[in-house]
Design a protein around this motif. Structure first.
Motif, PDB file in Angstrom:
ATOM      1  N   ARG A   1     -11.425 -29.362 -28.855  1.00 49.16           N
ATOM      2  CA  ARG A   1     -11.839 -30.763 -28.707  1.00 49.16           C
ATOM      3  C   ARG A   1     -10.604 -31.650 -28.696  1.00 49.16           C
ATOM      4  O   ARG A   1      -9.715 -31.507 -29.523  1.00 49.16           O
TER       5      ARG A   1
ATOM      6  N   GLY B   1     -12.719 -20.945 -21.595  1.00 53.46           N
ATOM      7  CA  GLY B   1     -13.704 -20.483 -22.569  1.00 53.46           C
ATOM      8  C   GLY B   1     -13.386 -20.852 -24.010  1.00 53.46           C
ATOM      9  O   GLY B   1     -13.842 -20.179 -24.937  1.00 53.46           O
ATOM     10  N   HIS B   2     -12.622 -21.935 -24.210  1.00 53.32           N
ATOM     11  CA  HIS B   2     -12.266 -22.371 -25.562  1.00 53.32           C
ATOM     12  C   HIS B   2     -12.980 -23.683 -25.894  1.00 53.32           C
ATOM     13  O   HIS B   2     -13.080 -24.568 -25.050  1.00 53.32           O
ATOM     14  N   PRO B   3     -13.436 -23.820 -27.136  1.00 51.37           N
ATOM     15  CA  PRO B   3     -14.132 -25.051 -27.532  1.00 51.37           C
ATOM     16  C   PRO B   3     -13.200 -26.160 -28.022  1.00 51.37           C
ATOM     17  O   PRO B   3     -13.632 -27.064 -28.745  1.00 51.37           O
TER      18      PRO B   3
ATOM     19  N   THR C   1      -9.670 -31.002 -21.700  1.00 49.36           N
ATOM     20  CA  THR C   1     -11.048 -30.574 -21.949  1.00 49.36           C
ATOM     21  C   THR C   1     -11.534 -29.653 -20.832  1.00 49.36           C
ATOM     22  O   THR C   1     -12.120 -28.592 -21.096  1.00 49.36           O
TER      23      THR C   1
ATOM     24  N   ASP D   1     -10.722 -26.339 -34.743  1.00 48.95           N
ATOM     25  CA  ASP D   1     -11.974 -25.587 -34.733  1.00 48.95           C
ATOM     26  C   ASP D   1     -11.630 -24.162 -35.163  1.00 48.95           C
ATOM     27  O   ASP D   1     -10.468 -23.805 -35.280  1.00 48.95           O
TER      28      ASP D   1
ATOM     29  N   GLN E   1     -12.439 -25.638 -21.239  1.00 46.00           N
ATOM     30  CA  GLN E   1     -13.761 -25.119 -20.858  1.00 46.00           C
ATOM     31  C   GLN E   1     -13.630 -23.977 -19.860  1.00 46.00           C
ATOM     32  O   GLN E   1     -14.315 -22.958 -19.982  1.00 46.00           O
TER      33      GLN E   1
ATOM     34  N   TYR F   1     -12.296 -21.389 -33.567  1.00 42.99           N
ATOM     35  CA  TYR F   1     -12.364 -20.415 -32.481  1.00 42.99           C
ATOM     36  C   TYR F   1     -11.208 -20.457 -31.494  1.00 42.99           C
ATOM     37  O   TYR F   1     -10.859 -19.432 -30.917  1.00 42.99           O
ATOM     38  N   THR F   2     -10.626 -21.618 -31.260  1.00 43.06           N
ATOM     39  CA  THR F   2      -9.543 -21.724 -30.277  1.00 43.06           C
ATOM     40  C   THR F   2      -8.278 -21.077 -30.837  1.00 43.06           C
ATOM     41  O   THR F   2      -7.819 -21.447 -31.916  1.00 43.06           O
TER      42      THR F   2
END
Length: 113
Positions: A103, A99-101, A92, A38, A96, A40-41
């Protein structure tokens, strides 16, 4: 030491060899745990997850993180289904909380692998 006694076979079977059937157990199917890319992470966080949850060395974790970054996904590990699903849930939840998306998914290995 006494020897175990073998029960007699059916009537009229004296002198004949009796064959016992054995069932072979199959190895459980293995599942791959994949980290998905992703935008953002942070890469450092992915390395931390690989070290903490998948027991990778720093060098192994960095190589997997680079595969995630460049190829879109990387194999964090291969496990039985229960273990793979547990790893997915743990990572997961941790991501969360932080604050990281990030997957994480599990998929069965192909039969030929």
């Amino acid at each position: 030491m006494t020897r175990p006694t073998i029960p007699p076979g059916p009537p009229g079977a004296e002198g004949r060899t009796q064959t016992l059937e054995r069932t072979e157990t199959k190895k459980p199917r293995l599942w791959r745990v994949l980290l998905l890319n992703d935008d953002y992470t942070p890469m450092d966080y992915v390395v931390q997850v690989l070290e903490q949850f998948f027991r990778k060395t720093e060098q192994e974790a960095e190589l997997i993180m680079l595969a995630v970054h460049h190829k879109g996904q990387g194999v964090a590990g291969v496990y039985t289904r229960d273990v793979a699903e547990t790893k997915v849930a743990q990572v997961t939840a941790h991501a969360q909380r932080e604050g990281h998306p990030l997957r994480v998914v599990a998929e069965p290995e192909s039969e030929g692998e």
